[in-house]
Design an enzyme around this catalytic site. Structure first.
Site, PDB file in Angstrom:
ATOM      1  N   HIS A  89       0.824  -1.221   0.000  1.00 20.59           N
ATOM      2  CA  HIS A  89       0.000   0.000   0.000  1.00 20.59           C
ATOM      3  C   HIS A  89       0.852   1.263   0.000  1.00 20.59           C
ATOM      4  O   HIS A  89       0.348   2.341  -0.318  1.00 20.59           O
ATOM      5  CB  HIS A  89      -1.066  -0.018   1.109  1.00 20.59           C
ATOM      6  CG  HIS A  89      -0.602   0.315   2.495  1.00 20.59           C
ATOM      7  ND1 HIS A  89      -0.328  -0.641   3.448  1.00 20.59           N
ATOM      8  CD2 HIS A  89      -0.398   1.501   3.108  1.00 20.59           C
ATOM      9  CE1 HIS A  89       0.022  -0.054   4.586  1.00 20.59           C
ATOM     10  NE2 HIS A  89      -0.005   1.248   4.404  1.00 20.59           N
ATOM     11  N   ASP A 226       1.224  -7.667   2.342  1.00 20.84           N
ATOM     12  CA  ASP A 226       1.343  -6.234   2.047  1.00 20.84           C
ATOM     13  C   ASP A 226       2.803  -5.795   1.859  1.00 20.84           C
ATOM     14  O   ASP A 226       3.360  -5.099   2.698  1.00 20.84           O
ATOM     15  CB  ASP A 226       0.674  -5.464   3.197  1.00 20.84           C
ATOM     16  CG  ASP A 226       0.354  -4.033   2.819  1.00 20.84           C
ATOM     17  OD1 ASP A 226       0.876  -3.540   1.799  1.00 20.84           O
ATOM     18  OD2 ASP A 226      -0.421  -3.390   3.555  1.00 20.84           O
ATOM     19  N   SER A 663       3.936   2.287   8.489  1.00 22.90           N
ATOM     20  CA  SER A 663       3.735   1.300   7.431  1.00 22.90           C
ATOM     21  C   SER A 663       5.042   1.053   6.719  1.00 22.90           C
ATOM     22  O   SER A 663       5.723   1.998   6.321  1.00 22.90           O
ATOM     23  CB  SER A 663       2.714   1.810   6.418  1.00 22.90           C
ATOM     24  OG  SER A 663       1.441   1.489   6.857  1.00 22.90           O
TER      25      SER A 663
HETATM   26  N1  ARG Z   1      -4.924   0.610   7.682  1.00 24.20           N
HETATM   27  C1  ARG Z   1      -3.645   0.712   7.029  1.00 24.20           C
HETATM   28  C2  ARG Z   1      -3.164   2.165   7.036  1.00 24.20           C
HETATM   29  O1  ARG Z   1      -3.695   2.944   7.746  1.00 24.20           O
HETATM   30  C3  ARG Z   1      -3.672   0.166   5.657  1.00 24.20           C
HETATM   31  C4  ARG Z   1      -4.430   0.968   4.632  1.00 24.20           C
HETATM   32  C5  ARG Z   1      -4.336   0.444   3.229  1.00 24.20           C
HETATM   33  N2  ARG Z   1      -5.142  -0.748   3.047  1.00 24.20           N
HETATM   34  C6  ARG Z   1      -6.473  -0.747   2.769  1.00 24.20           C
HETATM   35  N3  ARG Z   1      -7.091  -1.898   2.693  1.00 24.20           N
HETATM   36  N4  ARG Z   1      -7.162   0.344   2.571  1.00 24.20           N
HETATM   37  O2  ARG Z   1      -2.506   2.712   6.204  1.00 24.20           O
HETATM   38  N1  GLU Z   2      -1.358   1.468   7.659  1.00 21.83           N
HETATM   39  C1  GLU Z   2      -0.756   2.534   8.394  1.00 21.83           C
HETATM   40  C2  GLU Z   2       0.242   3.353   7.575  1.00 21.83           C
HETATM   41  O1  GLU Z   2       0.135   3.502   6.417  1.00 21.83           O
HETATM   42  C3  GLU Z   2      -0.092   1.957   9.588  1.00 21.83           C
HETATM   43  C4  GLU Z   2      -1.134   1.567  10.496  1.00 21.83           C
HETATM   44  C5  GLU Z   2      -1.210   2.480  11.670  1.00 21.83           C
HETATM   45  O2  GLU Z   2      -1.815   3.561  11.612  1.00 21.83           O
HETATM   46  O3  GLU Z   2      -0.595   2.044  12.658  1.00 21.83           O
HETATM   47  O4  GLU Z   2       1.107   4.004   8.077  1.00 21.83           O
END
Ligand code: ARG
Ligand code: GLU
Length: 733
Positions: A89, A226, A663
């Site tokens: 991502h 990921d 991330s």
């Molecule tokens: N929750 C994670 C973050 O905050 C991953 C987001 C990307 N993945 C998704 N399925 N939208 O970045």
């Molecule tokens: N998916 C989040 C990011 O892009 C990390 C998850 C979180 O917020 O800890 O940084």
């Protein structure tokens, strides 16, 4: 305020600021340069290396293998030839840019089989931290206590600019920032070396890299592969250089060895990365606003939009493709806020902070700190209606796609108007190039807008969120334009009919034939007028008040922060996250999200097969993975799970304190080797940006062995493994 500082000696204050003292549980995002103050605690929890191995300016250390990836993710170097790992991502934008109908790398994945096939990415940079340093004295040089805040800001800015200039003159690709820590009680310099030739090497198909999609986002158990792989290139002297075919793979000062020892409950874990933003030290009133006012309102507005999007996406494959990325963006924060508000309520953080503030106030009697909380409290009272309006505006009127588009088209006219005003219109060549810029600006903006636009979604969302706006905000906090419009049309729905029917912006042919002479067609357009009237009202009536009160609040927090450190001299404080490099350590551990339920800390390929369903987009895996599973063709990546099945490890969770920006961060084991890649948190623990709960807060990591398995067995790109260095058992091929 004179008395502050008499209570504590300067040395004691700087010790508190530095973060020595007792820490509880696994909370904390520590500054790497001060990690010697925590190293004993890390070692007592299993870490086998020293502070100098984590951060050193004298020798290569782990920090030299960690990068800020782009401007919001982390990455790590995993080979002597500059191979870099981050999340799928995080590399999504790059993978998407290289994709076309013929080569859909998002759908099918991408693997460079030779160095020549690695794909350059304009605009993508990675930054290595050269060093960080406490520069508080230098930055506050010239500041005297009776200065106003804006005078102080000027001093800070002038000193910071001078320092940044001074440290970036020698050496290529140097970039520096000065960051305030603890609300400006302390300032640190961060000097980076930024590389700008970063090429895409590999990415799994989205059915692996985004497996589970938004259904599983922020959730455990998780099975998302990921990751994506890049390579850093440098000039012949290993220095940063813009993309050139003559560049060569970067030789890192340090790269991670890859651990093949596996992951076990209780294992020490250490996340080294760039968390973006936290607010751990705010007062109860600030927390109450988030959990009881702001989060619920934003969630409700987004629920309306998500429901409308879903309705149309379910009906049409084309609409599903158009809105999948937008839908993901809207859903990501929506889900996080639910966990955040729920976690704060479950923990009783508002009451706990009130109780703390009572004790603080008793202590503060006679110290000079006694007025800080009452003053903060009254500022919060003054801020709330404005802040709420600001957030409500962002989530409603600012979310109407058609109006945003109209406003971005208007920008082309403004640019062109500026050109006419500049008096250069007499030169035919200059006029030609201004016109070309106008036409290409319009065509670029319009093409990217219409590709992913479905008016019925936008119109229904308009009716939903603007009706909420009319109902939920006091009349004094609504633009006169909006109130007049409702009176004129009788209802939002009638207004929407008229706006979407009469706007030229729903007609792509009309928009693509706009010329510089058509400015009235835009400035008189109902979608433009709607967006612009709100923007003007916001800029005039709301934003300045928010800005003024917020800066007063920050100023008081500087005092309150210092007061909290004096109040609890034994406690270890860590600065709130601000996208600077941090160390978080903890252990692999499951959790209990609800009564009677316990989540194991790791997941396997069996879970992917349980979820696999060709009918459900988020759970439809590549046939190749099904075949490998049915033949159990796992090679050296096979493990035996608790039930005795032969399988492959996929993800695990741990107790590290992380945030957005972490991330792609390396998950490091007790020996300093790479055991995984961080990519998410569990939603029940997302209040950790405000308050950390060791029972619920878990970060979600990709097991490095799953990454290797995918590269080796699914992608057939095993040559990449040849440049990595493995540690632990099972190292021979
Ligand atoms: N929750 C994670 C973050 O905050 C991953 C987001 C990307 N993945 C998704 N399925 N939208 O970045
Ligand atoms: N998916 C989040 C990011 O892009 C990390 C998850 C979180 O917020 O800890 O940084």
């Amino acid at each position: 305020m004179k008395k502050i500082g008499q209570i504590m000696t300067a040395a004691a204050i700087s010790m508190a600021l530095a973060g020595s003292g007792t820490a509880y549980a696994d909370e904390g995002m520590w500054l790497p340069s001060l990690i010697s103050q925590r190293i004993e605690d890390m070692q007592s929890k299993g870490f086998r290396l020293d502070a100098e191995d984590i951060y050193s300016i004298n020798q290569a250390s782990l920090k030299d293998a960690v990068v800020l990836f782009g401007r919001g993710c982390t990455g790590e170097v995993i080979s002597p030839e500059g191979l870099l790992l981050t999340n799928h991502h995080c590399g999504y934008g790059q993978i998407q840019k290289h994709s076309s109908v013929e080569h859909d790398y998002l759908r099918d994945g991408f693997w460079a089989m030779t160095r020549d096939e690695e794909l350059p990415n304009e605009g993508l940079t990675v930054s290595f931290l050269e060093r960080m340093e406490d520069v508080t004295d230098r930055i506050l040089d010239g500041y005297v206590t009776d200065m106003t805040e804006s005078q102080r800001d000027s001093v800070v800015k002038a000193n910071s600019d001078a320092l940044v200039k001074e440290v970036t003159t020698e050496g290529k690709g140097l970039r520096a920032t000065v960051e305030a820590l603890y609300y400006g009680n302390q300032y640190f310099l961060f000097l980076y070396r930024e590389y700008s030739d970063v090429r895409l090497v590999g990415a799994p198909p989205s059915s692996i890299g985004k497996f589970g999609g938004d259904t599983d986002n922020w959730m455990w158990p998780r099975h998302t592969g990921d990751f994506s792989i890049f390579r850093i290139y440098a000039d012949k002297d290993n220095n940063p250089a813009p993309y050139s075919p003559d560049n060569v793979p970067y030789t890192p000062k340090k790269f991670f060895r890859i651990s093949l020892n596996g992951v076990h409950e209780g294992d020490f874990t250490f996340i080294y990365g760039f968390p973006g933003s936290t607010r751990e030290y705010i007062m109860s009133e600030g927390v109450r606003y988030i959990s009881d006012v702001s989060d619920p309102a934003k969630i409700a507005l987004r629920t309306q939009r998500l429901d409308i999007q879903k309705k149309y996406m379910d009906r049409s494959q084309a609409v599903r493709i158009q809105y999948s990325s937008k839908n993901a963006g809207v859903a990501n924060a929506w889900k996080k806020w639910q966990g955040e508000a729920g976690g704060i309520r479950r923990l009783g953080t508002v009451a706990a902070k009130q109780e703390y503030e009572k004790r603080f106030s008793e202590w503060a009697e006679g110290t000079g700190y006694e007025t800080v909380l009452p003053r903060l409290d009254s500022l919060y009272g003054a801020l709330e209606p404005y802040m709420f309006t600001q957030e409500y505006y962002t989530e409603s009127a600012r979310s109407i796609e058609l109006c945003n588009f109209a406003m971005s088209i208007w920008k082309q006219f403004k640019e062109y108007g500026r050109f006419l005003g500049s008096g250069k219109a007499s030169d035919a060549a200059v006029t030609d190039s201004a016109e070309n810029a106008f036409f290409s600006g319009i065509s670029k903006t319009a093409k990217s807008f219409y590709k992913d636009y479905y008016a019925p979604i936008d119109k229904e969302s308009f009716i939903a969120v603007m009706s909420s706006f009319a109902e939920d905000l006091p009349e004094d906090f609504q633009p006169a334009y909006f109130k007049d419009g409702i009176a004129k049309y009788g209802s939002i729905a009638v207004w929407a009919d008229s706006l979407f029917c009469n706007s030229i912006f729903t007609d792509s042919t009309r928009v693509l034939t706009l010329t510089p002479a058509d400015s009235a067609a835009v400035s008189d357009d109902p979608a433009f007028i709607f967006g612009n009237s709100f923007a003007e009202w916001f800029a005039k009536d709301i934003a300045p008040v928010c800005k003024r009160i917020n800066s007063e609040i920050t100023l008081l927090y500087r005092t309150y922060m210092k007061g909290q450190m004096e109040f609890e001299p034994e406690k270890a404080f860590y600065p709130d996250a601000n996208l600077t490099l941090r160390v978080a350590y903890g252990k692999v551990q499951g959790y209990s999200p609800a009564d009677g339920v316990y989540y194991e800390p790791s997941s396997t390929l069996e879970g992917i097969m349980e979820k696999d369903n060709p009918e459900i987009f988020d759970y439809d895996i590549p046939q190749r993975l099904r075949d490998i599973h049915s033949e159990k063709d796992y090679g050296r990546w096979a493990v035996t799970d608790a039930q005795g099945n032969t399988t492959v490890p996929v993800c695990f969770i741990a107790t590290n304190h992380t945030s957005g920006g972490n991330s792609g961060s390396p998950v490091i084991n007790a020996d300093g080797d790479l055991m995984g890649i961080n990519f998410d948190r569990v939603w029940e623990g997302t209040m950790s940006d405000i308050v950390f709960d060791p029972d619920y807060c878990r970060n979600i990591c990709l097991d490095i062995r799953y990454v290797l398995f995918i590269i080796d067995k699914v992608a057939g790109a095993g040559h990449l493994l040849d440049e990595m260095v493995f540690a632990g058992i099972n190292t021979e091929k």
